[in-house]
Design a protein around this motif. Structure first.
Motif, short mmCIF file in Angstrom:
data_model
loop_
_atom_site.label_atom_id
_atom_site.label_comp_id
_atom_site.label_asym_id
_atom_site.label_seq_id
_atom_site.Cartn_x
_atom_site.Cartn_y
_atom_site.Cartn_z
N LEU A 79 -56.91 -46.35 -111.76
CA LEU A 79 -57.39 -45.39 -111.36
C LEU A 79 -56.90 -44.96 -109.76
O LEU A 79 -56.83 -43.66 -109.73
N PRO A 80 -57.56 -45.55 -108.56
CA PRO A 80 -56.92 -45.64 -107.36
C PRO A 80 -55.66 -45.58 -107.64
O PRO A 80 -54.94 -44.36 -106.33
N ASN A 84 -53.83 -42.38 -105.44
CA ASN A 84 -51.90 -41.80 -104.77
C ASN A 84 -51.64 -41.05 -105.09
O ASN A 84 -50.63 -40.66 -104.14
N LYS A 85 -50.95 -41.68 -106.70
CA LYS A 85 -49.71 -40.39 -106.76
C LYS A 85 -50.11 -38.99 -106.56
O LYS A 85 -48.76 -38.40 -106.51
N PRO A 214 -45.94 -44.48 -103.53
CA PRO A 214 -47.74 -45.27 -103.98
C PRO A 214 -46.83 -46.70 -105.32
O PRO A 214 -45.06 -46.03 -105.19
N GLU A 215 -47.22 -47.68 -105.08
CA GLU A 215 -46.24 -48.03 -105.80
C GLU A 215 -46.20 -47.75 -107.55
O GLU A 215 -46.93 -47.03 -107.84
N PRO A 216 -45.02 -47.98 -108.40
CA PRO A 216 -44.87 -47.70 -109.32
C PRO A 216 -46.14 -48.27 -110.55
O PRO A 216 -46.49 -49.63 -109.98
N PHE A 217 -47.13 -48.15 -111.67
CA PHE A 217 -47.83 -48.95 -112.11
C PHE A 217 -47.31 -50.12 -112.84
O PHE A 217 -45.74 -50.01 -113.03
N ASP A 218 -47.99 -51.17 -112.85
CA ASP A 218 -47.36 -52.60 -113.11
C ASP A 218 -47.97 -52.63 -114.60
O ASP A 218 -48.15 -51.34 -115.22
#
Length: 422
Positions: A79-80, A84-85, A214-218
């Motif tokens: 969710l965070p 951020n995205k 933001p980093e991509p979703f893992d």
């Protein structure tokens, strides 16, 4: 004991419960349960089993299962990262930042995060991004508290589920429709407050800021998102088809069986098996046990009062003493005042909703109007620094020098919200 005298006993018990909660720093539900026991057993001669049976089992179960399911997405960062995205998308249109923050609140709340979690996520974002951009504390308070609450009023989300569960005890299947009306009413209220403050504080004149991509979703977060989307589809689609195909028995069956609470239990099982988070953490930290105890205690106390005929007595008095046109505004203001010092959905709504149905019947007004008035009025002043929303935002402020200013801003916003809720 005459019902009129018993009314004062119940009011004294409610006041004493709130006072003890604040003075001794104990959960409000504990003194409420004790007073329910004293009044029920020693004044009304009820059996302990009868008092325990007044505990709102279905509402508590609903709240427990939903928060347990969505806590996986909170703790594993899904969710965070969604928040951020969305914010990163506004980096070249800084005037849109307040709107996107509002949207973030609706999305995260709609994805099942409880109000304190949504408030905390939005507060952290605002203190790290929005304040440096020049967003006013008043606009930030509206976004964090009112925006954070908006998504949680969806029928499948936390506050919507609580409202639906409580209303279901009075109006049965009509609670579904009432919950949607409450969501739309609150969304309209939020948009009005946001628009007023956005214009008054020149929210379109923010300074451009740098936001890291933001980093991509893992892998874990992607899986969690897919599960949430599937659950959301199963919750939303059948009722929509039921509206379009009201005579279909199969669609009616799906709409009645694909319930959010059992789907949430299945979701917890799937998330645990797929190792998307720690099941024990989801149960211990994800479920708001303090809120459940508070809600259960207040509902049990009001259940004792209802069993004794107190709520019917109040309904008859209001129906004969207050003009019909003023009943909804009176309840709205009363809910707003009570919520300055306590939780709107966990304390004020169960307390006043016990009176709403008999008053609506006695006065000949729609129960939905009273329920909406109570929730909007109560939730409007949840931005108070003495209530959950305002307190959560101030607690997440890293700059101690801003605390006094935020305190005053939240009080002012609570007053504005109370007026607009009418």
């Amino acid at each position: 004991m005459p019902v009129g005298t018993l009314l004062w006993v119940v009011l004294a018990a409610i006041a004493a419960s709130i006072a003890l909660s604040y003075k001794l720093k104990v959960n409000l539900g504990i003194p409420a349960l004790i007073f329910a026991y004293i009044i029920g057993c020693f004044i009304l001669k009820m059996r302990v089993k009868e008092i325990v049976a007044l505990w709102p089992t279905s509402t508590v179960f609903l709240l427990m299962t939903i928060t347990m399911f969505f806590s996986f997405a909170v703790f594993n960062g899904t969710l965070p990262k969604v928040a951020n995205k969305i914010l990163y998308a506004s980096r070249n249109n800084i005037w849109a930042l307040p709107f996107l923050l509002l949207l973030v609140g609706v999305i995260i709340g709609g994805m099942g995060a409880p109000p304190p979690a949504v408030n905390a996520i939005l507060a952290v974002i605002c203190f790290t991004i929005a304040i440096p951009a020049g967003m006013s504390p008043m606009l930030m308070a509206i976004v964090v508290v009112y925006g954070g609450a908006s998504g949680t009023f969806f029928p499948w989300a936390v506050q919507g589920s609580i409202a639906k569960g409580i209303m279901g005890g009075f109006v049965g299947d009509l609670a579904d429709g009432y919950t949607w009306k409450i969501f739309l009413a609150w969304l309209m209220f939020t948009v009005i407050c946001f628009a007023i403050v956005y214009i008054a504080t020149r929210g379109h004149k923010l300074k451009k800021i740098d936001i890291e991509k933001p980093e991509p979703f893992d892998k874990i977060q992607k899986k969690n998102l897919i599960i949430i989307i599937i659950v959301a589809i199963l919750i939303i689609i059948p009722p929509l088809f039921k509206i379009m195909l009201p005579k279909s028995a199969f669609i009616a069956f799906l709409a009645s069986t694909l319930d959010v609470q059992m789907l949430a239990v299945i979701g917890v099982f799937v998330c645990t098996v797929m190792k998307l988070g720690d099941e024990k953490q989801a149960i211990v930290k994800g479920v708001p046990w303090s809120t459940i105890l508070m809600l259960g205690g207040v509902c049990t106390l009001m259940g004792v009062a209802t069993s004794a005929g107190v709520t019917d007595y109040i309904a008859q008095w209001i129906g004969s003493s207050i003009p019909v046109t003023l009943i909804v505004p009176v309840f709205t203001i009363l809910a707003a005042f009570l919520s300055l010092f306590s939780g709107a959905l966990t304390v004020v709504f169960p307390m006043l909703s016990a009176m709403a149905m008999p008053i609506a019947v006695a006065a000949g007004i729609a129960p939905a109007a009273l329920f909406i008035g109570i929730i909007i009025g109560g939730s409007a002043t949840a931005i108070s620094p003495f209530s959950t929303g305002g307190a959560t935002m101030i607690a997440n402020c890293p700059d101690q020098s801003l605390h006094v200013k935020l305190f005053n801003v939240c009080l002012l916003a609570a007053g504005m919200g109370a007026v607009i809720s009418l």
